[in-house]
Design an enzyme around this catalytic site. Structure first.
Site, PDB file in Angstrom:
ATOM      1  N   GLU A  32      -4.336  -7.467   1.869  1.00 31.96           N
ATOM      2  CA  GLU A  32      -4.747  -6.086   1.475  1.00 31.96           C
ATOM      3  C   GLU A  32      -5.031  -6.014   2.909  1.00 31.96           C
ATOM      4  O   GLU A  32      -6.463  -6.013   3.693  1.00 31.96           O
ATOM      5  CB  GLU A  32      -5.554  -6.094   0.276  1.00 31.96           C
ATOM      6  CG  GLU A  32      -5.025  -5.471  -0.874  1.00 31.96           C
ATOM      7  CD  GLU A  32      -3.899  -4.964  -1.510  1.00 31.96           C
ATOM      8  OE1 GLU A  32      -2.824  -4.346  -1.123  1.00 31.96           O
ATOM      9  OE2 GLU A  32      -3.397  -5.567  -2.112  1.00 31.96           O
ATOM     10  N   SER A 124       2.991   4.479  -6.057  1.00 32.55           N
ATOM     11  CA  SER A 124       4.030   6.030  -7.112  1.00 32.55           C
ATOM     12  C   SER A 124       4.350   6.744  -5.876  1.00 32.55           C
ATOM     13  O   SER A 124       5.845   7.227  -5.985  1.00 32.55           O
ATOM     14  CB  SER A 124       3.220   6.205  -7.883  1.00 32.55           C
ATOM     15  OG  SER A 124       2.184   6.823  -7.317  1.00 32.55           O
ATOM     16  N   GLU A 157       3.916  10.269   4.604  1.00 34.58           N
ATOM     17  CA  GLU A 157       2.099   9.767   4.502  1.00 34.58           C
ATOM     18  C   GLU A 157       1.544  10.129   5.676  1.00 34.58           C
ATOM     19  O   GLU A 157       0.257  10.494   5.418  1.00 34.58           O
ATOM     20  CB  GLU A 157       2.047   8.404   4.889  1.00 34.58           C
ATOM     21  CG  GLU A 157       2.950   7.511   2.906  1.00 34.58           C
ATOM     22  CD  GLU A 157       2.260   7.812   1.968  1.00 34.58           C
ATOM     23  OE1 GLU A 157       0.581   7.958   2.037  1.00 34.58           O
ATOM     24  OE2 GLU A 157       2.879   7.792   0.515  1.00 34.58           O
ATOM     25  N   ASP A 169       4.526  -0.843   1.332  1.00 31.18           N
ATOM     26  CA  ASP A 169       4.814   0.018   0.183  1.00 31.18           C
ATOM     27  C   ASP A 169       5.986  -0.126   0.676  1.00 31.18           C
ATOM     28  O   ASP A 169       6.442   0.000  -0.093  1.00 31.18           O
ATOM     29  CB  ASP A 169       3.704   0.948   0.367  1.00 31.18           C
ATOM     30  CG  ASP A 169       2.165   0.595  -0.105  1.00 31.18           C
ATOM     31  OD1 ASP A 169       2.129  -0.724   0.054  1.00 31.18           O
ATOM     32  OD2 ASP A 169       1.574   1.855  -0.320  1.00 31.18           O
ATOM     33  N   TYR A 221      -9.805   5.932   3.492  1.00 30.56           N
ATOM     34  CA  TYR A 221      -8.463   4.585   3.988  1.00 30.56           C
ATOM     35  C   TYR A 221      -8.509   4.456   5.817  1.00 30.56           C
ATOM     36  O   TYR A 221      -8.572   3.661   6.006  1.00 30.56           O
ATOM     37  CB  TYR A 221      -7.358   5.047   3.237  1.00 30.56           C
ATOM     38  CG  TYR A 221      -6.273   3.668   3.753  1.00 30.56           C
ATOM     39  CD1 TYR A 221      -6.001   3.127   2.512  1.00 30.56           C
ATOM     40  CD2 TYR A 221      -5.182   4.567   4.674  1.00 30.56           C
ATOM     41  CE1 TYR A 221      -4.999   2.367   3.045  1.00 30.56           C
ATOM     42  CE2 TYR A 221      -4.678   3.417   5.127  1.00 30.56           C
ATOM     43  CZ  TYR A 221      -4.297   2.129   4.248  1.00 30.56           C
ATOM     44  OH  TYR A 221      -3.508   2.020   4.457  1.00 30.56           O
TER      45      TYR A 221
HETATM   46  C1  GLA Z   1      -1.822   1.116   0.524  1.00 29.04           C
HETATM   47  C2  GLA Z   1      -1.389   1.412   1.605  1.00 29.04           C
HETATM   48  C3  GLA Z   1      -0.781  -0.079   2.138  1.00 29.04           C
HETATM   49  C4  GLA Z   1      -1.538  -1.027   2.428  1.00 29.04           C
HETATM   50  C5  GLA Z   1      -2.495  -1.028   1.431  1.00 29.04           C
HETATM   51  C6  GLA Z   1      -3.573  -2.033   1.654  1.00 29.04           C
HETATM   52  O1  GLA Z   1      -0.980   0.945  -0.781  1.00 29.04           O
HETATM   53  O2  GLA Z   1      -0.552   2.583   1.435  1.00 29.04           O
HETATM   54  O3  GLA Z   1       0.156   0.182   3.767  1.00 29.04           O
HETATM   55  O4  GLA Z   1      -2.810  -1.069   3.745  1.00 29.04           O
HETATM   56  O5  GLA Z   1      -2.928   0.360   0.535  1.00 29.04           O
HETATM   57  O6  GLA Z   1      -3.510  -3.105   1.542  1.00 29.04           O
END
Ligand code: GLA
Length: 379
Positions: A32, A124, A157, A169, A221
């Site tokens: 992660e 999603s 994004e 993702d 983030y």
């Molecule tokens: C979100 C982001 C991913 C990744 C995760 C954490 O889902 O979209 O790119 O960084 O967080 O692992």
């Protein structure tokens, strides 16, 4: 997925049928906040996702109806035509990113619906992006390769939704394969499918959704990512990937305490992904589980992307003898992912529901995990 409803709404609104496309959300077993650090991730696509019906309309506008939100938006395809509705910006962004890559996208009609719980950390938004990237590539015969489809979602994004996410993702949503996880090296973009059938080893994988909503947009983030980039730059590297704890300790006095903790988590997480892959190959689920707990507490204490409810769920899992449990996805709410021995499964769920409800006034939602295929056309 609500294929019939999507089709019915399309016919009602646009008087005809189009083509159907679907893309999944994802889980991530471990790895992660490693993707934007050039590291490894270990996701799989799930049986929940988005489905859209799409048909070119011969105009230069997109007419889009979000079934679940009962919201309709029209927008043009020039940069200045960006819609205000956040859900529509994902579709607009995908169109624009394809155009920037030289693809000819014209107006189309669409209805779509999804069953990935929003804000639960199951991507999603990536499911929505890859549905449209894949669909437009197919419909307009653009010949864009699958990695680029994932990148189109990621750029959407970055450029239209304000989240400087990594590639995990969108990659998982495009490349998913039933019964397999994928270990992706986010620096070289090489990946490998790993058969993943915990049931055969007496384990189940289940998600517990705290129903705390996270908001990644314009957010913590991006701050996490910035911390990592500062430390990598200090180390003279492009990415944190490959940095050692000894290297990090050597520059400890030159970086903030906060940046130090963020990097410490990421460096530990790199090793945990590799450990988990090796353990899976030996069928050693106990090691997999231990690493999951380590990830949880790293994300909670060092990366600071957990919350009280998720710490509560991970602690409870450990008390119940669950093999592994951790917060999944970007954080700030959402789900824990739990690896549970089959004989403990029912008891664990009953206890988790009761104890969580006692404390927070509602039960967590429970989703069992079925690892499924990636982006596809369905008729
Ligand atoms: C979100 C982001 C991913 C990744 C995760 C954490 O889902 O979209 O790119 O960084 O967080 O692992």
């Amino acid at each position: 997925m609500n294929v019939n409803v999507v089709e019915q709404k399309f016919c009602e609104r646009f008087g005809d049928k189009g083509m159907l496309f679907a893309s999944p959300g994802r889980i991530n077993l471990i790895g992660e906040h490693t993707d934007y650090n050039g590291g490894f991730v270990f996701p799989g696509a799930i049986d929940k996702g988005m489905v859209a019906m799409i048909k070119p309309n011969g105009l230069d506008v997109v007419r889009a109806y979000a079934v679940d939100l009962d919201d309709y938006v029209e927008f043009g395809l020039r940069e200045e035509d960006a819609p205000a509705a956040s859900w529509a910006r994902y579709i607009f962004g995908v169109c624009r990113e394809i155009q920037k890559r030289g693809g000819q996208v014209k107006g189309f009609d669409t209805t779509f619906s999804g069953d990935v719980p929003l804000g639960a950390g199951m991507s999603s938004s990536a499911a929505l992006e890859s549905t449209f990237a894949n669909a437009l590539n197919d419909i307009y015969e653009l010949g864009i390769d699958r990695f680029e489809l994932a990148r189109i979602g990621q750029s959407t994004e970055h450029n239209y939704c304000g989240v400087k996410c990594g590639i995990m993702d969108q990659f998982a949503s495009v490349f998913g394969k039933a019964g397999h996880l994928m270990r992706l090296d986010c620096r070289s973009m090489e990946f490998e499918y790993f058969p993943f059938n915990p049931e055969e080893h007496g384990y189940k994988l289940v998600l517990l959704d705290s129903v705390v909503k996270h908001e990644l947009v314009g957010s913590p983030y991006n701050d996490r990512r910035a911390s990592c980039e500062r430390v990598a730059a200090k180390l003279g590297q492009e990415f944190l990937r490959g940095a050692t704890m000894a290297q990090l300790d050597a520059i400890k006095g030159e970086i903030s305490e906060e940046d130090y903790k963020r990097a410490r988590y990421v460096i530990g997480e790199e090793q945990r992904v590799l450990d988990v892959c090796a353990a899976l190959e030996r069928g050693d689920y106990e090691t997999v589980g231990r690493r999951m707990y380590e990830t949880h507490w790293g994300m909670s204490k060092d990366y600071e992307v957990s919350c009280e409810e998720l710490d509560f769920l991970a602690t409870l899992a450990e008390e119940c003898g669950v093999t592994g449990s951790r917060i999944m996805g970007g954080g700030f709410g959402g789900c824990t992912i739990n690896l549970v021995r089959a004989e403990l499964y029912e008891g664990f769920l009953a206890t988790a529901k009761a104890r969580f409800a006692e404390r927070y006034g509602h039960e967590p939602k429970v989703y069992s995990v079925v690892i499924s295929d990636g982006a596809r056309r369905i008729n």
